[in-house]
Design a protein around this motif. Sequence first.
Motif, PDB file in Angstrom:
ATOM      1  N   TRP A 116       0.708  -1.161   0.021  1.00  0.00           N
ATOM      2  CA  TRP A 116       0.008  -0.069  -0.145  1.00  0.00           C
ATOM      3  C   TRP A 116       0.874   1.344  -0.064  1.00  0.00           C
ATOM      4  N   ALA A 136       1.826   5.454   8.037  1.00  0.00           N
ATOM      5  CA  ALA A 136       0.234   6.009   8.032  1.00  0.00           C
ATOM      6  C   ALA A 136      -0.630   4.777   7.491  1.00  0.00           C
ATOM      7  N   MET A 137      -0.099   3.722   6.789  1.00  0.00           N
ATOM      8  CA  MET A 137      -0.629   2.666   6.375  1.00  0.00           C
ATOM      9  C   MET A 137      -1.131   1.927   7.656  1.00  0.00           C
ATOM     10  N   ARG A 140      -3.751   3.238   9.317  1.00  0.00           N
ATOM     11  CA  ARG A 140      -5.308   3.152   8.577  1.00  0.00           C
ATOM     12  C   ARG A 140      -5.679   1.632   8.585  1.00  0.00           C
ATOM     13  N   PHE A 141      -4.906   0.745   8.740  1.00  0.00           N
ATOM     14  CA  PHE A 141      -5.314  -0.777   8.876  1.00  0.00           C
ATOM     15  C   PHE A 141      -5.257  -1.293  10.172  1.00  0.00           C
TER      16      PHE A 141
END
Length: 196
Positions: A116, A136-137, A140-141
Amino acid sequence: MTTDPFSLFETWFAEAKASEPNDPNAMALATADSSGRPAVRMVLLKGHGPDGFVFYTNRGSRKAEDLAANAQAALLFHWKSLRRQIRIEGAVSLVTEAESDAYFASRGRDSQLGAWASEQSRPLAARSIFEARYEAMQFRFEGSDVPRPPHWGGYRVVPDRIEFWQDRAHRLHERRLFTRTDADDGATWVEGLLYP
């Protein structure tokens, strides 16, 4: 001896997995863009059989752009410990979405997040930018499964030529070439030898 190139590949691949110290499934992938400019890089084999040889990547990468413009590729396996190599050439197609989803789900979470975060093959001004995108990923997840990005998936090289090269003394190497012939009743393989 066998006249089935996929059976012979399976035998050699099993021997490579037993003898190669690192990544026996590593293969050089050669592509060319629409103008014929070639590029080669190492990728990992993630599936194989009579339907072809599968690898996965970011579909925005240079290799993916090459394949979109020219859907032909060559693969090379080189197993130094066995003094063998296999060359494969053929057309390339996308694997199914289900196959891409299944393989992506089998990857480690860090690799999933990296898929990602990366804009593979694009210029990167500083490593810290990529690391920030990765963080950030992670955020996010957090607490959920990581789905496959829409820009990431698999490719299948469907061979029409497979060459098995075995080192021999004094450069008197053995080269067995299998060439696919398509007939009304399906594809068959013709075997021949090449001078070393």
